[in-house]
Design a protein around this motif. Structure first.
Motif, PDB file in Angstrom:
ATOM      1  N   CYS A   1       0.818  -1.219   0.000  1.00 48.78           N
ATOM      2  CA  CYS A   1       0.000   0.000   0.000  1.00 48.78           C
ATOM      3  C   CYS A   1       0.857   1.277   0.000  1.00 48.78           C
ATOM      4  N   PRO A   2       1.883   1.385   0.874  1.00 49.67           N
ATOM      5  CA  PRO A   2       2.683   2.618   0.872  1.00 49.67           C
ATOM      6  C   PRO A   2       3.426   2.879  -0.429  1.00 49.67           C
ATOM      7  N   ALA A   3       3.654   1.845  -1.251  1.00 49.03           N
ATOM      8  CA  ALA A   3       4.377   2.047  -2.510  1.00 49.03           C
ATOM      9  C   ALA A   3       3.661   3.040  -3.413  1.00 49.03           C
ATOM     10  N   CYS A   4       2.345   3.140  -3.263  1.00 50.17           N
ATOM     11  CA  CYS A   4       1.582   4.111  -4.051  1.00 50.17           C
ATOM     12  C   CYS A   4       1.072   5.272  -3.192  1.00 50.17           C
ATOM     13  N   HIS A   5       0.794   4.993  -1.913  1.00 55.22           N
ATOM     14  CA  HIS A   5       0.174   5.998  -1.054  1.00 55.22           C
ATOM     15  C   HIS A   5       1.185   6.810  -0.249  1.00 55.22           C
TER      16      HIS A   5
ATOM     17  N   GLU B   1       9.412   5.586   5.832  1.00 54.23           N
ATOM     18  CA  GLU B   1       8.674   5.959   4.619  1.00 54.23           C
ATOM     19  C   GLU B   1       7.305   5.277   4.554  1.00 54.23           C
ATOM     20  N   SER B   2       7.189   4.096   5.139  1.00 54.45           N
ATOM     21  CA  SER B   2       5.904   3.401   5.099  1.00 54.45           C
ATOM     22  C   SER B   2       4.835   4.110   5.935  1.00 54.45           C
ATOM     23  N   HIS B   3       5.269   5.049   6.801  1.00 56.40           N
ATOM     24  CA  HIS B   3       4.325   5.820   7.611  1.00 56.40           C
ATOM     25  C   HIS B   3       4.041   7.199   7.014  1.00 56.40           C
ATOM     26  N   GLN B   4       4.704   7.562   5.924  1.00 50.56           N
ATOM     27  CA  GLN B   4       4.516   8.875   5.305  1.00 50.56           C
ATOM     28  C   GLN B   4       3.350   8.845   4.318  1.00 50.56           C
TER      29      GLN B   4
ATOM     30  N   GLY C   1       8.172 -11.717  -5.674  1.00 50.34           N
ATOM     31  CA  GLY C   1       8.570 -10.322  -5.694  1.00 50.34           C
ATOM     32  C   GLY C   1       7.493  -9.420  -5.141  1.00 50.34           C
ATOM     33  N   ARG C   2       7.933  -8.370  -4.474  1.00 50.90           N
ATOM     34  CA  ARG C   2       6.988  -7.387  -3.924  1.00 50.90           C
ATOM     35  C   ARG C   2       7.597  -5.998  -4.051  1.00 50.90           C
ATOM     36  N   LEU C   3       6.818  -5.080  -4.574  1.00 43.03           N
ATOM     37  CA  LEU C   3       7.244  -3.694  -4.683  1.00 43.03           C
ATOM     38  C   LEU C   3       6.862  -2.979  -3.397  1.00 43.03           C
ATOM     39  N   GLU C   4       7.845  -2.360  -2.734  1.00 46.28           N
ATOM     40  CA  GLU C   4       7.590  -1.740  -1.444  1.00 46.28           C
ATOM     41  C   GLU C   4       8.478  -0.521  -1.268  1.00 46.28           C
TER      42      GLU C   4
END
Length: 380
Positions: free
Chosen positions: A170-174, A252-255, A243-246
């Motif tokens: 989710c954070p990869a886009c948000h 950064e995952s909290h931004q 594979g996972r895009l993150e």
């Protein structure tokens, strides 16, 4: 063979087959007093990441009194939504990122409006049974716990939305300002679960270093060798990579930004040389759920050697393997020419048969009339 040697060998076999017991947690006198009444809460804590860190010898990992005071504040929750304490005492950078995010302004309620409160750390990470955020699908499941209809919303505009949910965090886009990367995770093909390091047997890093001859990260051949080493362990299934895009860091995952600022441009990922595919890691889960990573060359995503290794992670336009592109080209050409050739052959055969029927089935010319005795007697 002597009798003593046989007994020793049998004892070794028995010990090797016994499960490894987790080490006891060292608690202060004040923490031990908590256990007299709060055994249920401690059972939750005992299965979490903080207790695991204590078992590994980290004396700074929090226990009861690191987060809770005495009963002076009995009627008040220990978490402060304004300062993030006690979580922010250790995770200050993460809390600062969270405080500047869209989530810090969200009001949540479990029962009715009277219980509404500002979203805080325990709402996503829980209070006592805090587990590693990277454990299985915990991060995604946490998001879906509140955003229940999010898949239907994305399916209205995002092609292959369900596949994106599996391969993109989710954070990869948000978190649009974050740096993104690809993490290739070791999985068991039979159980469909992440492979974990065994307690006290750190194999992953040793094996990765052994095949990384130059010490500059795993190339395609080294990655293939690493998988072969894990497949020799004789697990239930074959060791594979998912594979996972993150995003690159926990901060950064909290931004997280407002949904209107989320990345919706497909070309940000689906284009040659796009930024998310310039950084690649291979990872395995530690016994406590945290990830142990090892760097890999970005070329592992588009090398012909990697077809078997990373065949399940293919982003159109970004991770282009030339051999796959060539095979796809011939498949498309074959898919077009074979039906055309079939229809052409069928048409020619029908035309030939139709012409044969038009000339008669006996092989005689159509306009030829049979001769009579009088005709044969006439002089020519």
């Amino acid at each position: 063979m002597k009798h003593g040697t046989v007994v020793a060998a049998l004892l070794l076999l028995i010990i090797a087959g016994m499960p490894v017991r987790a080490a006891e947690i060292t608690l202060s006198e004040a923490d031990n007093k908590c256990l007299r009444c709060h055994d249920e809460e401690f059972a939750q804590y005992d299965g979490g990441i903080h207790a695991s860190l204590r078992r590994q010898g980290d004396a700074e990992a929090p226990a009861c009194t690191n987060c809770h005071t005495t009963h002076r504040e009995r009627d008040k929750p220990p978490y402060n939504t304004a300062t993030g304490k006690p979580c922010s005492k250790c995770h200050d950078e993460i809390f600062d990122a969270f405080a500047a995010s869209v989530h810090s302004r969200v009001q949540v309620s479990e029962k009715d409006d009277k219980d509404a409160h500002v979203l805080g750390c325990p709402d996503c990470h829980r209070a006592h049974d805090v587990t590693a955020a990277a454990t299985e699908n915990q991060l995604k499941d946490t998001c879906l716990g509140c955003h229940k209809d999010v898949l239907l919303v994305h399916q209205k505009w995002l092609p292959n939305a369900r596949l994106h949910f599996e391969a993109v965090s989710c954070p990869a886009c948000h978190a649009p300002a974050a740096q993104r990367k690809v993490d290739l995770r070791l999985y068991d093909s039979a159980t469909q679960k992440r492979i974990r390091e065994k307690e006290g047997v750190p194999q992953f890093e040793n094996r990765a270093r052994a095949v990384d001859v130059e010490g500059k990260g795993l190339n395609a051949l080294a990655l293939q060798s690493l998988l072969k080493e894990f497949n020799r362990d004789g697990g239930e299934g074959k060791t594979i990579l998912r594979g996972r895009l993150e995003v690159s860091t926990g901060v950064e995952s909290h931004q997280l930004a407002d949904k209107s600022k989320a990345i919706r441009n497909c070309e940000r990922c689906h284009s040659k040389g796009s930024d998310p595919f310039q950084s690649v890691t291979i990872s395995i889960a530690r016994p406590d759920g945290r990830l142990l990573r090892y760097d890999a060359h970005k070329e592992v995503l588009n090398s012909t050697v990697s077809i078997d290794s990373v065949g399940g992670f293919y982003a159109i336009g970004a991770t282009r393997i030339k051999l796959l592109d060539t095979l796809l080209f011939f498949a498309v050409i074959g898919g077009i020419t074979v039906p055309i050739g079939h229809m052409t052959t069928k048409w020619l055969v029908r035309k030939y048969l139709k012409r044969g029927k038009g000339q008669g089935g006996s092989g005689q010319p159509q306009n030829q009339t049979p001769s009579t005795p009088d005709d044969r007697s006439k002089p020519k």
